[in-house]
Write an enzyme that holds these catalytic residues in place. Structure first.
Site, PDB file in Angstrom:
ATOM      1  N   LYS A 125       0.823  -1.202   0.000  1.00  0.00           N
ATOM      2  CA  LYS A 125       0.000   0.000   0.000  1.00  0.00           C
ATOM      3  C   LYS A 125       0.865   1.264   0.000  1.00  0.00           C
ATOM      4  CE  LYS A 125      -3.802  -2.300   2.405  1.00  0.00           C
ATOM      5  NZ  LYS A 125      -4.698  -2.311   3.591  1.00  0.00           N
ATOM      6  N   CYS A 185     -15.265  -0.655   9.211  1.00  0.00           N
ATOM      7  CA  CYS A 185     -15.134  -1.553   8.072  1.00  0.00           C
ATOM      8  C   CYS A 185     -16.489  -2.201   7.769  1.00  0.00           C
ATOM      9  CB  CYS A 185     -14.074  -2.617   8.343  1.00  0.00           C
ATOM     10  SG  CYS A 185     -14.565  -3.858   9.564  1.00  0.00           S
ATOM     11  N   CYS A 199     -18.173  -9.855   4.981  1.00  0.00           N
ATOM     12  CA  CYS A 199     -16.739 -10.133   5.074  1.00  0.00           C
ATOM     13  C   CYS A 199     -16.500 -11.481   5.746  1.00  0.00           C
ATOM     14  CB  CYS A 199     -16.028  -9.044   5.863  1.00  0.00           C
ATOM     15  SG  CYS A 199     -14.262  -9.379   6.068  1.00  0.00           S
TER      16      CYS A 199
END
Length: 572
Positions: free
Chosen positions: A225, A445, A451
């Site tokens: 990242k 999140c 998820c």
């Protein structure tokens, strides 16, 4: 520019590589049998190997965990679908692109889209047999999901606010340049989803050309990242990234970037050898050097990252294993020059700014607070329809932030009232001042229900928890204080919870670990304060902390600094 492939990790692959390394090894540069698997009419799922491989194409296979047990009882296959994550360097979208993406969410997704904490946009609820049409529709909008996920460099972030300074116009394009420079070169994505004819480019002598000049056959050990921040705003949480670039201005122009390396927030419960780490600032490079610097840092991680244990494969562990001194020497040898001395800079906050501001080009922009990036119409407001109406009249551009919010850019002064009226008509307040400081500064999140890593709720639960915490805030006169709270359903770090002044990380359904003491400007991690709390315990503990903060804080002291000074948690 050439990349040096260290053969040692590759030679050890057959005996010691993780299962994912072997999947990459036999994938033919990310092709595998994905095309055949997505045509298989027998199941809504794909094979275990392809679950890993499709990540490189920007997608995750998920199932609806709310109905998982019910479907098991009925002896039905889980309710599989796919999430697709766009690659949008710097989070910049035109009005025309926004309309096309809105169409995709309606036609192929679950009717919503979601701004991520990496400044990208993702769709949920895409069924397997619509994947190809979805990606073709994205391509028609001049967008793709290449490197949205997988063991490659992910979406490159950049401070999106065009009102910061004239330097912003010089900094912002580097997100796109870095993203393009580090993009995988395999044509698998185009062949599988966009019907490009498969073929291998040949070089002199008839040999196949190297498909991945940077990544090689096995790509990176784990995801990578990069983010760019423009002081005094650290709205990208630049220290959370494998590479953090901190823009330095001199005489009103971009002089270059301070380079920070080795950030990463994920950890695994029960493994003390995993931990969050903030990036270390190691030097300064000019704009002309930054592509080469990023390239070779990625290449070092490719060559030396751990390919045996994926829990220890992030760049932060490579740095800690070999040491910063070794890394800097290796980087300098590959570059052929040393980074310059770090230039002075200072960050003030990691938060976004909301409301109207004039930009340096004489236009205006509007910072909108979105609840955890979710773009939808519901009983209280119709934000999705409002944004579509704004895009259809071409009243603004759209820039997504790293805090899951949205900036409407390039608005003419004459159109300000038009934009405000559209938002009001759809039940959405253009100014976030009516929200508590805790709510304005919250991140969550996705977690449940989609998820597969989630142990607890986050996006669906945090709004209600904040409403209950606001009772305490009101009681102690703290409603308008900017206190940063972040919640994740597991310890993987997608919501950057360990950088929240208040961090809540899910342990199991309804229970969370509570972390305290991150800095307001993002340069200090929080620390574990209490474990395995249910809602009642969270409310009690935070009520006690809020009353202490209101009573004993110093002037302009942030909540994170207060809990450190008052020794609720240790700084180190």
């Amino acid at each position: 520019m050439t990349a040096r492939i260290d053969p040692k990790p590759l030679n050890e692959l057959a005996a010691n590589g993780s299962a994912v390394e072997h999947i990459k090894d036999r994938s033919d540069y990310l092709r595998g049998n994905l095309a055949d698997d997505f045509r298989n009419p027998i199941t809504a799922a794909i094979s275990e190997d392809n679950v890993q491989l499709v990540k490189f194409h920007g997608s995750y296979m998920q199932d609806d965990r709310d109905v998982r047990l019910h479907r098991q009882e009925k002896k039905l296959e889980p309710a599989y679908s796919f999430m697709i994550r766009l690659r949008v360097p710097g989070g910049d979208l035109s009005a025309a692109q926004w309309i096309k993406l809105d169409d995709i969410s309606n036609q192929y997704g679950n009717g919503t889209s979601r701004i991520t904490t990496r400044q990208a946009l993702q769709f949920h609820g895409i069924i397997k047999f619509d994947m190809k049409n979805t990606i073709k529709a994205m391509d028609a909008a001049l967008l793709d999901s290449i490197a949205g996920c997988g063991d490659v460099n992910r979406n490159v972030m950049c401070t999106p606010d065009p009102a910061l300074s004239r330097v912003h116009a010089e900094v912002f394009p580097w997100a796109q340049k870095i993203s393009d420079h580090l993009l995988p070169q395999s044509r698998a994505y185009h062949e599988i989803w966009l019907d490009e004819e498969q073929g291998k480019t040949l070089v002199a002598g008839g040999e196949a050309a190297e498909t991945e000049p940077l990544y090689g056959k096995h790509y990176l050990p784990r995801k990578f990242k990069i983010a760019i921040a423009i002081p005094p705003f650290n709205d990208m949480d630049v220290y959370a990234n494998d590479i953090g670039l901190i823009a330095v201005a001199e005489n009103g122009h971009l002089a270059g970037f301070n380079v920070a390396v080795g950030g990463g927030l994920g950890m695994t419960f029960g493994r003390d050898d995993t931990y969050p780490r903030l990036a270390s600032v190691i030097g300064f490079c000019t704009p002309e050097q930054v592509l080469e610097v990023c390239f070779h840092i990625v290449a070092i991680q490719r060559d030396y990252g751990n390919r045996q244990d994926r829990k220890l494969s992030r760049f932060k562990y490579t740095l800690d294993r070999f040491g910063l001194d070794w890394f800097q020497q290796e980087l300098h040898e590959r570059l052929g020059f040393a980074l310059s001395k770090v230039r002075a800079f200072e960050f003030a906050t990691t938060g976004d700014r909301f409301g109207w501001r004039s930009s340096t080009d004489g236009l205006w922009h509007l910072g909108l607070r979105l609840e955890y990036g979710r773009v939808l119409d519901n009983d209280t407001h119709r934000l999705k329809s409002a944004l579509r109406a704004i895009a259809q009249q071409n009243l603004s551009g759209f820039r997504m932030t790293g805090n899951q919010n949205l900036i409407l850019t390039g608005v003419r002064e004459a159109d300000i009232e038009v934009v405000e009226n559209i938002l009001h008509e759809h039940g959405y307040a253009p100014d976030a001042s009516h929200l508590s400081g805790l709510r304005r500064n919250s991140i969550a999140c996705v977690a449940l229900n989609t998820c597969p890593q989630a142990m607890a709720e986050a996006e669906r639960y945090l709004p209600d928890l904040i409403s209950k915490l606001e009772v305490s805030l009101d009681k102690y006169g703290l409603r308008h204080d900017d206190i940063k709270i972040r919640m994740t359903g597991c310890p993987n770090g997608c919501g950057r919870s360990v950088l929240g002044e208040i961090g809540l990380i899910g342990k199991s359904l309804g229970r969370y670990n509570l972390y305290l003491g991150a800095s307001f400007n993002g340069d200090r991690l929080n620390r574990l304060y209490r474990e395995n709390l249910d809602e009642a315990a969270i409310l009690t503990v935070l009520d006690e902390l809020f009353t202490a903060y209101a009573t004993h804080r110093r002037e302009a002291e942030s909540f994170g600094d207060f809990v450190i000074r008052a020794a609720y948690v240790n700084q180190e």
